[in-house]
Design a protein around this motif. Structure first.
Motif, PDB file in Angstrom:
ATOM      1  N   TRP A  88       0.305  14.555  -5.468  1.00  0.00           N
ATOM      2  CA  TRP A  88      -0.850  15.164  -6.586  1.00  0.00           C
ATOM      3  C   TRP A  88      -0.827  16.897  -6.558  1.00  0.00           C
ATOM      4  N   GLU A  89       0.191  17.512  -5.307  1.00  0.00           N
ATOM      5  CA  GLU A  89       0.434  18.807  -5.297  1.00  0.00           C
ATOM      6  C   GLU A  89       1.699  19.282  -5.765  1.00  0.00           C
ATOM      7  N   GLU A  90       2.394  18.433  -6.440  1.00  0.00           N
ATOM      8  CA  GLU A  90       3.808  18.683  -6.844  1.00  0.00           C
ATOM      9  C   GLU A  90       3.857  19.084  -8.378  1.00  0.00           C
ATOM     10  N   GLN A  91       4.665  20.017  -8.624  1.00  0.00           N
ATOM     11  CA  GLN A  91       4.590  20.724  -9.908  1.00  0.00           C
ATOM     12  C   GLN A  91       5.844  20.203 -10.752  1.00  0.00           C
ATOM     13  N   ASP A  92       6.917  19.949 -10.092  1.00  0.00           N
ATOM     14  CA  ASP A  92       8.272  19.249 -10.608  1.00  0.00           C
ATOM     15  C   ASP A  92       7.933  17.723 -11.010  1.00  0.00           C
ATOM     16  N   PRO A  93       8.076  17.370 -12.282  1.00  0.00           N
ATOM     17  CA  PRO A  93       7.813  16.048 -12.335  1.00  0.00           C
ATOM     18  C   PRO A  93       8.565  14.945 -11.873  1.00  0.00           C
ATOM     19  N   LYS A  94       9.888  15.302 -11.662  1.00  0.00           N
ATOM     20  CA  LYS A  94      10.715  14.160 -10.848  1.00  0.00           C
ATOM     21  C   LYS A  94      10.460  14.253  -9.368  1.00  0.00           C
ATOM     22  N   VAL A  95      10.026  15.266  -8.914  1.00  0.00           N
ATOM     23  CA  VAL A  95       9.476  15.447  -7.359  1.00  0.00           C
ATOM     24  C   VAL A  95       8.371  14.556  -7.368  1.00  0.00           C
ATOM     25  N   ARG A  96       7.495  14.972  -8.211  1.00  0.00           N
ATOM     26  CA  ARG A  96       5.979  14.256  -8.374  1.00  0.00           C
ATOM     27  C   ARG A  96       6.191  12.920  -8.293  1.00  0.00           C
ATOM     28  N   GLN A  97       7.200  12.273  -9.310  1.00  0.00           N
ATOM     29  CA  GLN A  97       7.224  10.915  -9.414  1.00  0.00           C
ATOM     30  C   GLN A  97       7.741  10.201  -8.137  1.00  0.00           C
ATOM     31  N   MET A  98       8.820  10.854  -7.576  1.00  0.00           N
ATOM     32  CA  MET A  98       9.371  10.501  -6.277  1.00  0.00           C
ATOM     33  C   MET A  98       8.343  10.118  -5.072  1.00  0.00           C
ATOM     34  N   GLN A  99       7.408  11.360  -5.126  1.00  0.00           N
ATOM     35  CA  GLN A  99       6.564  11.269  -3.931  1.00  0.00           C
ATOM     36  C   GLN A  99       5.583  10.435  -4.146  1.00  0.00           C
ATOM     37  N   GLN A 100       5.111  10.022  -5.569  1.00  0.00           N
ATOM     38  CA  GLN A 100       4.162   8.971  -6.090  1.00  0.00           C
ATOM     39  C   GLN A 100       4.808   7.863  -5.743  1.00  0.00           C
ATOM     40  N   ILE A 101       6.007   7.434  -5.911  1.00  0.00           N
ATOM     41  CA  ILE A 101       6.589   6.129  -5.366  1.00  0.00           C
ATOM     42  C   ILE A 101       6.593   5.851  -3.898  1.00  0.00           C
ATOM     43  N   GLN A 102       6.749   6.826  -3.320  1.00  0.00           N
ATOM     44  CA  GLN A 102       6.665   6.749  -1.942  1.00  0.00           C
ATOM     45  C   GLN A 102       5.215   6.537  -1.372  1.00  0.00           C
ATOM     46  N   PHE A 103       4.231   7.273  -1.905  1.00  0.00           N
ATOM     47  CA  PHE A 103       2.943   7.013  -1.599  1.00  0.00           C
ATOM     48  C   PHE A 103       2.713   5.506  -1.848  1.00  0.00           C
ATOM     49  N   PHE A 104       2.685   5.160  -3.049  1.00  0.00           N
ATOM     50  CA  PHE A 104       2.350   3.714  -3.161  1.00  0.00           C
ATOM     51  C   PHE A 104       3.046   2.834  -2.442  1.00  0.00           C
ATOM     52  N   LYS A 105       4.322   3.177  -2.167  1.00  0.00           N
ATOM     53  CA  LYS A 105       5.007   1.935  -1.294  1.00  0.00           C
ATOM     54  C   LYS A 105       4.278   2.088   0.154  1.00  0.00           C
ATOM     55  N   ASN A 106       3.833   3.105   0.648  1.00  0.00           N
ATOM     56  CA  ASN A 106       3.369   3.297   1.820  1.00  0.00           C
ATOM     57  C   ASN A 106       1.866   2.456   1.885  1.00  0.00           C
ATOM     58  N   VAL A 107       1.272   2.649   0.634  1.00  0.00           N
ATOM     59  CA  VAL A 107      -0.024   2.077   0.467  1.00  0.00           C
ATOM     60  C   VAL A 107       0.227   0.364   0.636  1.00  0.00           C
ATOM     61  N   GLY A 108       1.225   0.012   0.080  1.00  0.00           N
ATOM     62  CA  GLY A 108       1.620  -1.374  -0.074  1.00  0.00           C
ATOM     63  C   GLY A 108       2.064  -1.816   1.413  1.00  0.00           C
ATOM     64  N   LEU A 109       2.581  -1.000   2.160  1.00  0.00           N
ATOM     65  CA  LEU A 109       2.934  -1.330   3.563  1.00  0.00           C
ATOM     66  C   LEU A 109       1.409  -1.287   4.332  1.00  0.00           C
ATOM     67  N   LEU A 110       0.677  -0.495   4.018  1.00  0.00           N
ATOM     68  CA  LEU A 110      -0.615  -0.370   4.829  1.00  0.00           C
ATOM     69  C   LEU A 110      -1.383  -1.654   4.534  1.00  0.00           C
ATOM     70  N   GLY A 111      -1.127  -2.167   3.517  1.00  0.00           N
ATOM     71  CA  GLY A 111      -1.822  -3.641   2.988  1.00  0.00           C
ATOM     72  C   GLY A 111      -1.304  -4.725   3.783  1.00  0.00           C
ATOM     73  N   GLY A 112       0.068  -4.488   3.943  1.00  0.00           N
ATOM     74  CA  GLY A 112       0.893  -5.723   4.854  1.00  0.00           C
ATOM     75  C   GLY A 112       0.434  -5.602   6.298  1.00  0.00           C
ATOM     76  N   LEU A 113       0.456  -4.398   6.676  1.00  0.00           N
ATOM     77  CA  LEU A 113       0.073  -4.023   8.306  1.00  0.00           C
ATOM     78  C   LEU A 113      -1.423  -4.663   8.554  1.00  0.00           C
ATOM     79  N   LEU A 114      -2.465  -4.372   7.400  1.00  0.00           N
ATOM     80  CA  LEU A 114      -3.765  -4.769   7.790  1.00  0.00           C
ATOM     81  C   LEU A 114      -3.724  -6.367   7.612  1.00  0.00           C
ATOM     82  N   LEU A 115      -3.007  -7.195   6.650  1.00  0.00           N
ATOM     83  CA  LEU A 115      -3.098  -8.418   6.657  1.00  0.00           C
ATOM     84  C   LEU A 115      -2.449  -8.945   8.044  1.00  0.00           C
ATOM     85  N   ALA A 116      -1.392  -8.507   8.681  1.00  0.00           N
ATOM     86  CA  ALA A 116      -0.673  -8.637   9.684  1.00  0.00           C
ATOM     87  C   ALA A 116      -1.557  -8.594  11.023  1.00  0.00           C
ATOM     88  N   ALA A 117      -2.481  -7.668  10.856  1.00  0.00           N
ATOM     89  CA  ALA A 117      -3.408  -7.343  12.034  1.00  0.00           C
ATOM     90  C   ALA A 117      -4.515  -8.303  12.337  1.00  0.00           C
TER      91      ALA A 117
END
Length: 147
Positions: A88-117
């Motif tokens: 949300w702090e990125e100005q460059d659209p490509k960098v913003r999209q890449m960071q958004q993808i990584q952010f939501f990948k980590n949110v998915g990992l978080l969900g998996g880790l919570l299920l495993a917990a």
């Protein structure tokens, strides 16, 4: 596979903590203030986070205390994501999209880790055991009461 990602990321945070400080600076001091017993120094927090990733990643990879390891890794993933993928702090659209993808990948990992917990590997969980014990105790009391 999942555990190796945390092992590699944790080792990188330990070896290159100074490089991570700039990304962690907006998040780490606030975290240090809010959680008791944590230092407010960003580099120290980065190193602690890396050490937890390595230890919990190794535990998960070897099957030792997988629920605890998953919970610990979930705890490291939240500040790591908040620090490293602030799309949300990125100005460059490509960098913003890449960071958004990584952010939501980590949110998915978080969900998996919570299920495993909370995974009981097919055994009844604590809530079921408590209800079952209460029902059993009630039945026992009723059986000894007169009439």
């Amino acid at each position: 596979m999942l555990a190796s990602m945390f092992l590699v990321g944790g080792m990188d945070a330990l070896r290159n903590s100074r490089e991570k400080v700039l990304a962690a600076e907006p998040v780490a001091p606030e975290l240090g203030k809010r959680l008791p017993y944590l230092p407010e120094d960003t580099e120290t927090l980065v190193k602690i986070n890396g050490a937890v990733m390595v230890a919990a990643g190794a535990m998960l990879a070897t099957g030792r205390f997988p629920r605890l390891a998953s919970l610990a890794l979930a705890g490291t993933l939240v500040p790591t994501t908040a620090a490293a993928h602030r799309f949300w702090e990125e100005q460059d659209p490509k960098v913003r999209q890449m960071q958004q993808i990584q952010f939501f990948k980590n949110v998915g990992l978080l969900g998996g880790l919570l299920l495993a917990a909370v995974d009981t590997e097919g055994r009844p969980g604590l809530a079921w055991r408590a209800r079952h014990a209460a029902r059993h105790a009630t039945d026992n009391v009723k059986s000894v009461l007169p009439g």
